[in-house]
Design a protein around this motif. Sequence first.
Motif, short mmCIF file in Angstrom:
data_model
loop_
_atom_site.label_atom_id
_atom_site.label_comp_id
_atom_site.label_asym_id
_atom_site.label_seq_id
_atom_site.Cartn_x
_atom_site.Cartn_y
_atom_site.Cartn_z
N PHE A 138 0.71 -1.20 0.14
CA PHE A 138 0.04 -0.29 0.05
C PHE A 138 0.50 0.95 -0.12
O PHE A 138 0.95 1.90 -0.43
CB PHE A 138 -1.35 0.01 1.34
CG PHE A 138 -1.67 1.39 1.18
CD1 PHE A 138 -1.64 2.34 2.26
CD2 PHE A 138 -2.79 1.18 0.60
CE1 PHE A 138 -1.70 3.10 2.50
CE2 PHE A 138 -3.31 2.62 1.02
CZ PHE A 138 -3.28 3.74 1.60
N MET A 139 2.29 0.85 1.15
CA MET A 139 2.89 2.45 0.64
C MET A 139 3.43 2.23 -0.46
O MET A 139 3.85 4.07 -0.92
CB MET A 139 3.60 2.08 2.31
CG MET A 139 2.99 2.88 3.36
SD MET A 139 4.35 2.16 4.61
CE MET A 139 5.66 3.83 5.02
N LEU A 140 3.46 1.06 -1.33
CA LEU A 140 4.63 1.19 -2.57
C LEU A 140 3.89 2.46 -3.37
O LEU A 140 4.17 2.63 -3.75
CB LEU A 140 4.99 -0.05 -2.19
CG LEU A 140 6.55 0.15 -2.18
CD1 LEU A 140 6.73 -1.49 -2.10
CD2 LEU A 140 7.37 0.80 -2.64
N VAL A 141 2.67 1.64 -3.15
CA VAL A 141 1.35 2.15 -4.60
C VAL A 141 1.17 3.88 -4.07
O VAL A 141 0.75 4.59 -5.34
CB VAL A 141 0.36 1.58 -4.57
CG1 VAL A 141 -1.07 1.80 -5.29
CG2 VAL A 141 0.14 -0.44 -4.62
N LYS A 142 1.68 4.25 -3.36
CA LYS A 142 0.54 5.03 -2.13
C LYS A 142 1.83 6.34 -3.19
O LYS A 142 1.57 7.20 -3.43
CB LYS A 142 0.59 6.03 -1.26
CG LYS A 142 0.45 6.68 -0.18
CD LYS A 142 0.08 6.65 0.81
CE LYS A 142 -0.08 8.01 1.74
NZ LYS A 142 0.54 8.48 2.82
N VAL A 189 4.37 5.90 -5.69
CA VAL A 189 3.90 5.63 -7.13
C VAL A 189 2.76 6.71 -7.77
O VAL A 189 2.87 8.13 -8.21
CB VAL A 189 3.29 4.16 -7.79
CG1 VAL A 189 3.25 4.47 -9.22
CG2 VAL A 189 4.76 3.16 -7.07
N VAL A 190 1.51 6.82 -6.65
CA VAL A 190 0.48 7.82 -7.26
C VAL A 190 0.75 8.81 -7.27
O VAL A 190 0.29 10.33 -7.80
CB VAL A 190 -0.68 7.26 -6.47
CG1 VAL A 190 -1.96 8.52 -6.37
CG2 VAL A 190 -1.49 5.42 -7.30
N LEU A 191 1.61 9.43 -5.97
CA LEU A 191 1.73 10.36 -5.40
C LEU A 191 2.36 11.20 -6.52
O LEU A 191 2.64 12.42 -6.98
CB LEU A 191 2.67 10.81 -3.91
CG LEU A 191 0.73 10.54 -3.16
CD1 LEU A 191 2.45 10.15 -1.76
CD2 LEU A 191 0.34 11.61 -3.07
N PHE A 192 3.78 10.75 -7.01
CA PHE A 192 4.45 10.83 -8.35
C PHE A 192 4.00 11.22 -9.29
O PHE A 192 4.44 12.12 -10.21
CB PHE A 192 5.67 9.41 -8.16
CG PHE A 192 6.74 9.96 -9.19
CD1 PHE A 192 6.80 9.39 -10.30
CD2 PHE A 192 8.28 10.06 -9.10
CE1 PHE A 192 7.13 9.39 -11.46
CE2 PHE A 192 8.88 10.82 -9.60
CZ PHE A 192 8.62 10.47 -11.16
N ILE A 193 2.66 10.55 -9.57
CA ILE A 193 2.40 10.14 -10.81
C ILE A 193 1.69 11.65 -11.31
O ILE A 193 1.83 12.40 -11.88
CB ILE A 193 1.94 9.04 -11.51
CG1 ILE A 193 2.40 7.76 -11.80
CG2 ILE A 193 0.25 9.40 -12.57
CD1 ILE A 193 1.59 6.54 -11.68
N ILE A 194 1.11 11.93 -9.98
CA ILE A 194 0.30 12.75 -10.05
C ILE A 194 0.73 14.74 -9.75
O ILE A 194 0.51 15.66 -9.99
CB ILE A 194 -0.64 13.28 -8.50
CG1 ILE A 194 -1.15 12.09 -8.25
CG2 ILE A 194 -1.38 14.67 -7.96
CD1 ILE A 194 -2.38 11.76 -6.93
N LYS A 195 1.90 14.38 -9.19
CA LYS A 195 2.56 15.34 -9.32
C LYS A 195 4.21 15.80 -10.29
O LYS A 195 3.94 16.26 -10.79
CB LYS A 195 4.31 14.91 -8.22
CG LYS A 195 5.26 15.82 -8.06
CD LYS A 195 6.30 15.70 -7.09
CE LYS A 195 7.08 16.66 -6.81
NZ LYS A 195 8.05 17.29 -8.07
#
Length: 206
Positions: free
Chosen positions: A158-162, A164-170
């Motif tokens: 979950f932490m890894l996915v979070k 990655v998602v934050l990186f994509i949003i940025k």
Amino acid sequence: LPGLHVFAIVFALEVSVGKTNTVMALNNSDVLLPCTFTTCIGFQDLVFTWYFNSTEKIYTGKIKSKASEPVVVGGNPRVEFVGSTTGKENNISIVLKNVEFSDAGKYTCHVKNPKEKNAQHNATIFLTVVHKMVETDNTLTLIIVGVVGGLIGLLILFMLVKRVVLFIIKKIQDGKKECLVSSSGNDNTENGLAGSKAEQKAPPKA
């Protein structure tokens, strides 16, 4: 009266053999049979008796007061008293020596307290004698460890996915900023700004 009933419960004599009332012993070994008692108003000339299968007395002791240790009234040569009543806990446990298969059965710890109008109470423990000890089944432990490990794994995932998602949003937000910068030089006719069509002079009439 309800008040008197509550009063009677508070001062009741209680006897306990611990969290579990079953004991397993290896043939020809010594086994501890635990027993403790509690009383809110103390005791005087208290008598406790251990019974085997409800009828056979295997140990009887008498305690004069909290300041004195139990005195043997009657007992079996194979039974040893190992408790103490002068400490914090009123322990009247015994050890049964060199147990045999015939010793398997029900052991009752009975207490009578004259100070509580001869209040009596008992607790029972069941002894099983075996030829050899069987290894404990660790299936439940393995299941628990597996579940905990799985939960930790899910948390890490979950932490890894979070991240990655934050990186994509940025990255997306950074891309939008670049779009805004590149579009800042466009025609601003609709905003009435300098250089807009609103400020352009009409062509002279012929």
